[in-house]
Design an enzyme around this catalytic site. Structure first.
Site, PDB file in Angstrom:
ATOM      1  N   ASP A 129      -5.349  -0.259  11.019  1.00  0.00           N
ATOM      2  CA  ASP A 129      -4.059   0.277  10.147  1.00  0.00           C
ATOM      3  C   ASP A 129      -4.030  -0.669   8.824  1.00  0.00           C
ATOM      4  OD1 ASP A 129      -1.449   1.572  10.773  1.00  0.00           O
ATOM      5  OD2 ASP A 129      -0.954  -0.293   9.815  1.00  0.00           O
ATOM      6  N   ASN A 137       3.205   2.453  -1.034  1.00  0.00           N
ATOM      7  CA  ASN A 137       3.790   3.578  -1.823  1.00  0.00           C
ATOM      8  C   ASN A 137       5.335   3.670  -2.570  1.00  0.00           C
ATOM      9  OD1 ASN A 137       1.931   5.572  -0.913  1.00  0.00           O
ATOM     10  ND2 ASN A 137       2.721   5.724   0.958  1.00  0.00           N
ATOM     11  N   HIS A 142       2.882   7.149  -4.676  1.00  0.00           N
ATOM     12  CA  HIS A 142       2.099   7.795  -3.853  1.00  0.00           C
ATOM     13  C   HIS A 142       0.619   7.962  -4.315  1.00  0.00           C
ATOM     14  CE1 HIS A 142       4.967   8.892  -0.654  1.00  0.00           C
ATOM     15  NE2 HIS A 142       5.868   9.157  -1.441  1.00  0.00           N
ATOM     16  N   ASP A 146      -2.496   6.982  -1.869  1.00  0.00           N
ATOM     17  CA  ASP A 146      -3.793   7.771  -1.817  1.00  0.00           C
ATOM     18  C   ASP A 146      -4.878   7.358  -2.048  1.00  0.00           C
ATOM     19  OD1 ASP A 146      -1.766   9.927  -0.980  1.00  0.00           O
ATOM     20  OD2 ASP A 146      -2.107  11.235  -2.677  1.00  0.00           O
ATOM     21  N   GLU A 172      -1.738   6.076   7.982  1.00  0.00           N
ATOM     22  CA  GLU A 172      -2.437   4.963   7.462  1.00  0.00           C
ATOM     23  C   GLU A 172      -3.406   4.359   8.425  1.00  0.00           C
ATOM     24  OE1 GLU A 172       1.586   2.791   7.945  1.00  0.00           O
ATOM     25  OE2 GLU A 172       0.603   4.881   7.722  1.00  0.00           O
TER      26      GLU A 172
END
Length: 267
Positions: A129, A137, A142, A146, A172
């Site tokens: 994780d 974010n 974002h 990404d 994630e």
């Protein structure tokens, strides 16, 4: 010029120029053959009013048509193969990260569980994780999130064995199956991956993005229940270990084993 779905021209200019040159050469050869035939009167029934260049066109046209057909067929088969691969990739790979999606990962997961039950081989699972992903974010947007997902996926996939199986589990979180290996070896793999990601800053426009991950590791245990139930139990064990790694401060690896749970820092 028509283009395929992958954005490449079905006809390449070098191919066209090659065929054009071939046609010119064949035309010249055919014309010379026509002159030779006419002068030697090898075809006496040829009408006198038929131009010589007709004979120079017949042979080149046949050969050039065959060459065009062959070239087009080869190119079309190649493009169809690429199209089939693209469709297969869309069905099995996560679009953002390029690693197997959740559905395909679980198909491979079930295969490995069946193999472990049938042959008695070992199987371990690593749940990974990204730490503080929601903060990334929120603070950087974002696109940065990404980028973090794609880069972490790339680093994970590049630093496991070819026999290991990675997939995007959700959000994630990534999952990695380590076939034929027990808890300790899988934990070493997880620690290696944690270090690799920690020391690799992600390149962005502006400041470099620092990303770390936490990982939970568990080994498959035989017992009562269906293969699906045993699979889900392994996921719960790895998730429990992951939760302990995050609760312990993140950027670390924790294991779940038959002799109890322990937090692991290998280096």
């Amino acid at each position: 010029m028509r283009r395929t779905g992958r954005g490449r021209a079905l006809w390449d200019w070098p191919v066209l120029m090659l065929l054009l040159g071939l046609g010119i050469v064949l035309f010249g050869s055919g014309l010379g053959l026509g002159v030779f035939v006419h002068e030697r009167e090898l075809v006496r029934e040829l009408p006198a009013d038929v131009p010589l260049f007709v004979m120079g066109l017949v042979l080149p046209a046949v050969i050039l048509s065959a060459a065009l057909f062959f070239t087009c067929t080869v190119r079309l088969r190649r493009e169809l193969g690429n199209a089939r691969k693209s469709v297969a990739d869309l069905a099995t790979l996560d679009e953002l990260t390029g690693v197997p999606n959740r559905r395909h990962f679980f198909e491979r997961f079930d295969e490995e569980v069946d193999r472990a039950l049938r042959y008695g081989t070992r199987l371990s699972l690593i749940m990974v994780d990204i730490d503080h992903f929601s903060r990334t974010n929120a603070e950087l947007g974002h696109p940065a999130g990404d980028l973090a997902l794609a880069e972490v996926a790339r680093l994970l996939a590049a630093n496991i064995r070819t026999s290991d199986i990675i997939g995007r589990y959700g959000g994630e979180e990534f999952a990695i199956l380590v076939p034929a290996q027990g808890l300790h070896t899988a934990a070493q793999v997880a620690e290696k991956l944690r270090v690799v990601i920690e020391i690799n800053d992600l390149a962005m426009e502006g400041p470099r993005l620092k990303v770390t991950v936490s990982a939970g590791v568990a080994e498959f245990q035989k017992g009562e229940g269906s293969p699906e139930e045993l699979r889900d139990r392994l996921i719960r064990d790895a998730d429990t270990a992951l939760a302990r790694a995050k609760a312990g401060g993140r950027n670390r690896v924790a294991t779940h084993g038959g002799n109890g749970q322990r937090q692991l820092r290998l280096i």
